[in-house]
Design an enzyme around this catalytic site. Structure first.
Site: not given
Length: 475
Positions: A256-257
């Site tokens: 997610g990053d």
């Protein structure tokens, strides 16, 4: 735990994994007879114990926090007597945070899952990192990382594709609801340490960053599969932070990053601490991160980032390839960056440089502390289904210089942006770049951007073949 990835990238991921050379298979368990397990490591150990020797229960329900802590404490007596290895056998081993010791191997067997407790009380609070000055999630301190250690020498966290499950969903929910006053735990964090190996494991659902070596050196992170939902907050894959002599190799990240984020401290605290990240090789990294970078340099880079190499990089459905993130107040530098051979599929940007990145630890930063960005080299890049080739911005009065792009072919998406290159306060040169870059990247005809030929020191480290017997469960 079963992971159900979004259907929009899983098919592409399966196809792409068939095209890249990942050495996970050749490093998994090799069984010479019914009881011997061998594995590669920076050092082998004289003494062996199993978690069950200390009363561990792998039922996924019973807490083993005190068991892990007692096991490590017991085995620490062998630091100066050939070292020790703690074997985690098949099962689900629920535990809170615990620290490791020197000259020590944590080996997680196939079908073993080290399961992180979701109880905040199992993560003692610790002080903010001195190069950050405050917690990353809030003004308080930090919850201790799930697996940690400080001032250690010769630490191996490995297995035959065993799993460490951070059970991060409860932490993500608290973050989204702004219920956190302290920074979430990282999955693995080793501080002020040297001779570190993290390998041959599956890491899933970290509360925040997955692998965070900080103020450390001589680090190998290889043959790792790292998974978190693509909408999970701040689940960076591997974040070397004020570290020296690092190898990241044969790693597959869904995040997610940023898949890999190179860091060195935050604003005035990072400037004062003054420890750069340097001498790093990132090789055969595959990344899926629709909202973030495959490799990020920053944004916390106030101690400096230099002499970073990346080669044979594959991206599938990611926001950008290599992104430089900084801004006024950061100070520091990003220099001598070398990237060779990127294969990119479905990207928002290929080249992305941000000189206006915000997020400061407190109002005490100096807006006149401007970063230096110089000597950034990219060559042999092939990309397809791209929205925008380059979005490259420096800082007014502090231009980013020394970019070099050569042999770059970018295929655009069905609905690309009208403007393909946005270059503001940057300068450099280019050669054989399609689509034609902005005038700030001057076409120099037929040239090749630099890439060093000498090895990074960590690449010369030879792993030993270590072993243990599954039938020998006594010291």
């Amino acid at each position: 735990m079963t992971i159900y990835p979004p259907s929009h990238w899983v098919t592409s991921a399966v196809l792409m994994l068939g095209l890249i050379n990942i050495s996970i298979v050749e490093c998994r368990r090799h069984v010479f007879d019914a009881s011997d397990v061998t594995y590669p490591a920076i050092n082998c150990r004289k003494h062996t114990a199993f978690l069950t020797d200390f009363g561990g229960k792998g039922d996924g329900i019973t807490s083993n926090t005190e068991v892990f802590r007692a096991a490590v404490k017991n085995l620490s007596q062998f630091e100066n007597d050939g070292g020790s290895q703690l074997i985690v056998p098949p099962g689900k081993w629920l535990t809170g945070s615990f620290n490791l010791t020197s000259h020590f191997t944590l080996f997680i067997q196939s079908d073993a899952v080290v399961l992180a407790s979701q109880d905040e009380g199992d993560y003692p609070l610790v002080e903010p990192l001195p190069s950050y000055g405050t917690g990353r999630d809030g003004p308080g301190g930090r919850f201790s990382s799930f697996i940690g250690g400080s001032n250690l020498t010769d630490v191996v966290i490995t297995g035959d594709n065993g799993t460490i499950d951070g059970q991060g969903s409860i932490w993500w929910d608290k973050f989204h609801k702004k219920k956190l006053k302290n920074t979430r735990p990282y999955l693995i964090e080793l501080m002020y340490s040297k001779q570190i190996q993290i390998s041959n494991l599956t890491l899933i659902d970290s509360p925040s960053w997955f692998v965070h070596p900080v103020y450390s050196s001589d680090i190998i992170a290889q043959d790792l599969t790292i998974h978190a939902p693509v909408d999970s907050p701040n689940t960076d894959g591997i974040n070397p932070d004020s570290c020296k002599n690092v190898k990241i190799q044969d790693v597959f990240v869904v995040s997610g990053d940023d898949c890999v984020a190179v860091k060195s401290g935050w604003d005035e605290y990072g400037i004062k601490f003054g420890m750069p990240t340097e001498q790093m090789i990132i090789r055969r990294l595959t990344c899926i991160s629709p909202d973030s970078a495959v490799i990020a340099l920053g944004s916390e880079m106030s101690g400096g980032i230099k002499n970073i190499r990346a080669e044979d990089i594959t991206a599938i459905n990611s926001e950008s390839a290599v992104r430089i993130k900084t801004g006024p107040g950061r100070g520091g530098y990003v220099t001598d960056i070398f990237v060779d051979k990127m294969n990119l599929h479905t990207m928002k940007y290929v080249f992305w440089t941000t000189g206006a990145y915000g997020q400061h630890p407190d109002p005490g930063y100096d807006p006149k502390a401007l970063p230096i960005v110089d000597r950034i080299n990219y060559r042999n890049v092939v990309a397809e289904d791209v929205k925008m080739a380059g979005n490259m911005g420096g800082i007014d009065g502090d231009p980013f210089t020394g970019f070099c792009l050569s042999n770059v072919t970018i295929g655009l998406s069905a609905k690309p942006k009208t403007l393909q290159w946005n270059c503001t306060d940057v300068s450099g040169i280019s050669s054989d770049v399609t689509p034609k870059p902005c005038d700030a990247l001057v076409d120099k005809g037929s040239i090749e951007c630099d890439y060093p030929s000498d090895p990074v020191p960590i690449d010369t480290v030879q792993l030993e073949t270590c072993s243990f017997s599954t039938q020998k469960q006594i010291l």
